[in-house]
Design a protein around this motif. Structure first.
Motif, mmCIF file in Angstrom:
data_model
loop_
_atom_site.group_PDB
_atom_site.id
_atom_site.type_symbol
_atom_site.label_atom_id
_atom_site.label_comp_id
_atom_site.label_asym_id
_atom_site.label_seq_id
_atom_site.Cartn_x
_atom_site.Cartn_y
_atom_site.Cartn_z
ATOM 1 N N LEU A 9 -5.670 2.988 4.217
ATOM 2 C CA LEU A 9 -5.790 2.092 5.365
ATOM 3 C C LEU A 9 -4.587 1.151 5.340
ATOM 4 C CD1 LEU A 9 -9.444 0.689 5.337
ATOM 5 C CD2 LEU A 9 -8.478 2.243 7.015
ATOM 6 N N HIS A 11 -3.895 -2.674 6.152
ATOM 7 C CA HIS A 11 -4.534 -3.954 6.438
ATOM 8 C C HIS A 11 -3.459 -4.886 6.971
ATOM 9 C CE1 HIS A 11 -5.994 -8.028 4.920
ATOM 10 N NE2 HIS A 11 -6.665 -7.747 6.006
ATOM 11 N N PHE A 39 -7.593 -3.368 10.575
ATOM 12 C CA PHE A 39 -7.400 -2.217 9.689
ATOM 13 C C PHE A 39 -7.065 -1.011 10.543
ATOM 14 C CE2 PHE A 39 -10.181 -4.908 7.169
ATOM 15 C CZ PHE A 39 -9.556 -4.870 5.940
ATOM 16 N N ASP A 40 -6.075 -0.252 10.116
ATOM 17 C CA ASP A 40 -5.695 0.985 10.788
ATOM 18 C C ASP A 40 -5.741 2.110 9.771
ATOM 19 O OD1 ASP A 40 -5.053 -0.149 13.358
ATOM 20 O OD2 ASP A 40 -3.248 -0.958 12.437
ATOM 21 N N PRO A 41 -6.527 3.155 10.017
ATOM 22 C CA PRO A 41 -6.557 4.277 9.075
ATOM 23 C C PRO A 41 -5.271 5.091 9.158
ATOM 24 C CG PRO A 41 -7.932 4.765 10.966
ATOM 25 C CD PRO A 41 -7.445 3.354 11.135
#
Length: 56
Positions: A9, A11, A39-41
């Motif tokens: 992820l 952050h 949060f970006d996967p």
């Protein structure tokens, strides 16, 4: 606290001077809920979020 189970992820904190921090299974991170964040996967990701309360 964010625990990564698989993959990664990103952050990102949204406050002035914020930064992006990669999270992976070897690097859990404590996130202060009062600060704006995202949060970006990185692809498909599996993670666990623990919520703790300050009792003091």
């Amino acid at each position: 606290m964010i625990h990564m189970v698989s993959r990664r992820l990103r952050h990102r904190t949204d406050e002035p001077g914020g930064r992006e921090i990669p999270l992976d299974p070897e690097r859990p991170r404590i996130v202060v809920s009062e600060l704006l964040h995202q949060f970006d996967p990185d692809g498909q990701a599996l993670f666990l979020v623990e919520f703790h309360r300050n009792t003091g």
